[in-house]
Design an enzyme around this catalytic site. Structure first.
Site, mmCIF file in Angstrom:
data_model
loop_
_atom_site.group_PDB
_atom_site.id
_atom_site.type_symbol
_atom_site.label_atom_id
_atom_site.label_comp_id
_atom_site.label_asym_id
_atom_site.label_seq_id
_atom_site.Cartn_x
_atom_site.Cartn_y
_atom_site.Cartn_z
ATOM 1 N N ARG A 358 0.862 -1.179 0.000
ATOM 2 C CA ARG A 358 0.000 0.000 0.000
ATOM 3 C C ARG A 358 0.889 1.216 0.000
ATOM 4 N NH1 ARG A 358 -4.188 -1.832 4.818
ATOM 5 N NH2 ARG A 358 -4.805 -3.780 3.815
ATOM 6 N N HIS A 380 -10.369 -15.624 5.463
ATOM 7 C CA HIS A 380 -11.750 -15.354 5.096
ATOM 8 C C HIS A 380 -12.565 -16.565 5.505
ATOM 9 C CE1 HIS A 380 -9.521 -12.601 2.349
ATOM 10 N NE2 HIS A 380 -10.373 -11.780 2.942
ATOM 11 N N HIS A 505 -13.713 -11.184 7.153
ATOM 12 C CA HIS A 505 -12.257 -11.070 7.051
ATOM 13 C C HIS A 505 -11.777 -11.017 8.493
ATOM 14 C CE1 HIS A 505 -12.881 -8.812 3.157
ATOM 15 N NE2 HIS A 505 -13.907 -8.340 3.821
HETATM 16 ZN ZN LIG Z 1 -10.196 -9.804 3.428
#
Ligand SMILES: [Zn+2]
Ligand SMILES: [Zn+2]
Length: 637
Positions: A358, A380, A505
């Protein structure tokens, strides 16, 4: 008659408009002495302002966090007053309260920390003078007139709407200010100037460079001392400093904000992940891996291309746009969607230690705490609506087990539906209700952040507390109603119909790089044995004993220990000292006696030495300790 209602519902009546101070005095003198300001019908006010009509009043004292903030703002004024007394040509700009203190940006000759003693001495005088701090309201034109020779204040006033403008005055000092302030300068009792740095007016490099003087202030000296001690501890524990001293990781200009891990750092890293994998296997997770670079149309589908693009590294190859993943989720969605699922397959707990990138502004990068490339211990979980509670509870228990392993405390916060959100009321009720009932079943207290969830679902954040009492948000459990929709994920239910799975998540370490940095500071580099980069160092007392030390080390390596032999021709004392500085938990001296007897002499970091432990016993005990990943080194006693 003015009727004042206090927070406990009690009522005080006055035959004249009282000040906040009058209200405080009406309760007790002791309370009045510790009062800082008042909230009058939800508006913050100085204690010496009169309350003109019936109102609900809450007194703010030196015990309230808000009281501390107000006093720190007054401390900024005291500092500005002192600076003006010492540097009459200085021009003031703004002086806000920040976390842990305050600063004031002043246009003046550059100063260094050497000037602090003089400024602090002048501040002490102002405090001793106990100058009343008084609010005055003037018209905009009066304010412009008053500040005709103060360019920065003029500029600020010009930007204000017409109407009354407030000044605060203490002795010979006046400042344009919204307030509120403590009643007099004598309440600024314990302060210290911390640092000075350059800052541009309006953060604009084409404008004047100012001196930004930082300070902190507390209501008493004990609190100030405690804070300064904390800073010193934090400085000693700084993970960048320790990371360099212990040769764990480094940063290089060739990849700003992207850490390089050294062999010793990787030893810690791998120990962290071995442990993580073991726990996740036991908790019924499977592990996956998705590419770090994927085509634009994936990111368009996930919404990242539209909403997150400025933080993504992109590239063009063979006439196609690609992006390096900033999150693992879209890859995880593709994996779920690769085949048909029945309700019998659920829940699916798919974990991925994924490397994400990022782009962060260079100004915010901070060691391992804020980087541009990092690994997330992502997972997940896909489930049916009636599995929400059990699954969340399972994650909470896993979180508990893992953080406890490091001696980290933690607290939980639940964030609920924000104003702007997708999904129906019913979906949100199911989702939030599921998280809440899991939290209740788990039985720990949690805080609710009303309206603080993501637009696509509610979440639970886990904040850990390190050895210095600092909190860090690491774990998060986030329900997502958006991605399963965007990727058209489905399972076939008992009714033979197609259903959208519920998806969460979740991370526990969070960014592994950041968690690594937190652990370095939490342990101050003194890792528990199972995490230590070097677990055992062997110190031959002369060159003849090097082969013996190496043979012992080889035995230990076979038993799974990370060892080192110090082959330098240094004195034993120096070798011991250096091993201690490297925070190696087990320091073994190898002399003729040990060679003859086949034993080891062990020195631990607490300074204790034990002689004559048989090598086989040592290896067995240590391996056992490491396998149990125990925190305390409670051996050989
Ligand atoms: Zn995720
Ligand atoms: Zn002010």
């Amino acid at each position: 008659m003015i009727t004042i209602t206090l927070p406990d519902g009690s009522i005080k009546q006055f035959d004249h408009p009282p000040t906040g101070m009058d209200v405080a005095l009406g309760i007790s003198e002791g309370l009045a002495r510790n009062c800082v300001a008042a909230t009058v019908d939800d508006r913050l006010m100085d204690l010496n302002r009169t309350i003109e009509r019936d109102a609900a009043v809450q007194l703010i004292t030196t015990k309230d966090p808000q009281g501390l903030e107000i006093m720190r703002h007054s401390a900024a004024h005291v500092m500005a007053q002192a600076v003006l007394r010492l540097y009459p040509k200085a021009k003031l700009t703004i002086g806000p309260v920040v976390e842990d203190g305050f600063y004031y940006d002043i246009d003046m000759e550059p100063i260094s920390e050497e000037a602090f003693d003089r400024i602090e001495a002048e501040m002490k005088k102002i405090v001793k003078e106990k100058l009343p701090i008084e609010r005055r309201e003037v018209s905009k034109s009066k304010a412009l007139e008053f500040y005709r020779d103060e360019p920065y204040k003029l500029e600020m006033i010009q930007a204000l709407a017409d109407g009354t403008i407030s000044f605060y005055q203490q002795g010979d000092f006046t400042d344009l200010c919204r307030g509120p302030h403590v009643p007099h300068t004598g309440m600024v009792k314990a302060f210290k100037l911390m640092k000075v740095s350059g800052a541009y007016w309006r953060a604009d490099q084409s404008k004047a460079q100012l001196q930004r003087i930082y300070g902190t202030a507390f209501f008493d000296n004990k609190a100030l001392k405690k804070y300064l001690h904390f800073l010193e501890e934090a400085r000693k524990r700084n993970h960048r400093r320790i990371g360099q001293a212990l040769d764990l990781f480094s940063f290089h200009d060739e990849a700003p904000g992207m850490p390089f891990f050294h062999p010793k750092g990787m030893a810690v890293w791998n120990a962290l992940l071995d442990y993580w994998r073991e726990e996740h296997r036991h908790a019924g997770y499977v592990e996956t891996k998705t590419p770090i670079m994927m085509q634009r149309f994936l990111w368009e589908r996930s919404g990242h291309w539209e909403n997150y693009r400025e933080n993504m590294y992109t590239s063009s190859i063979d006439d196609a746009d690609y992006a390096i993943k900033p999150m693992n989720c879209p890859g995880g969605m593709l994996l779920f969607g690769r085949k048909h699922h029945s309700y019998r397959d659920l829940p699916i707990r798919a974990a991925e230690i994924g490397l994400v990138h990022r782009h962060e502004l260079s100004g915010v990068l901070n060691g391992l705490f804020r980087v541009r490339a990092f690994h997330q211990d992502d997972a997940h979980i896909f489930m049916t609506p009636d599995q929400i509670q059990d699954e969340i509870l399972g994650v909470l228990k896993l979180v508990d087990r893992i953080y406890s392993k490091f001696g980290l405390g933690f607290h939980l916060e639940l964030s609920t539906r924000p104003e702007k959100s997708i999904g129906t009321d019913e979906q949100w009720q199911t989702a939030t209700g599921g998280l809440e009932s899991a939290l209740k079943a788990y039985g720990r207290e949690y805080k609710i952040n009303e309206g603080d969830g993501a637009f696509y679902g509610p979440k639970i954040d886990v904040h850990i507390k390190d050895a210095l009492g600092r909190t860090w948000q690491c774990g998060t459990i986030q329900l997502d109603m958006s991605l399963p929709e965007r990727f058209d994920l489905a399972y076939v239910g008992q009714d033979n119909e197609r259903h959208r799975p519920i998806m969460i998540h979740r991370v526990i370490y969070g960014s592994i790089e950041r968690f690594f940095g937190i652990l370095v500071e939490h342990f101050a580099g003194k890792f528990p044995l199972w995490l230590a980069p070097v677990q055992v160092i062997l110190l031959p007392i002369n060159d003849d004993l090097i082969p013996f030390a190496k043979a012992q080390a080889a035995e230990m390596e076979k038993a799974g220990l990370r060892t080192e032999v110090d082959q330098r021709s240094e004195s034993l004392k120096k070798k011991v000292r250096d091993a201690q500085l490297q925070q190696i938990p087990l320091i073994l001296t190898c002399g003729a006696k040990e060679k003859d007897e086949g034993t080891v002499s062990v020195r631990t970091l607490d300074g204790k030495v034990r002689h004559g432990i048989a090598l086989s016993k040592f290896n067995a005990q240590i391996s056992d300790h490491i396998a149990g990943r125990r925190l305390e080194l409670d051996l050989f006693d």
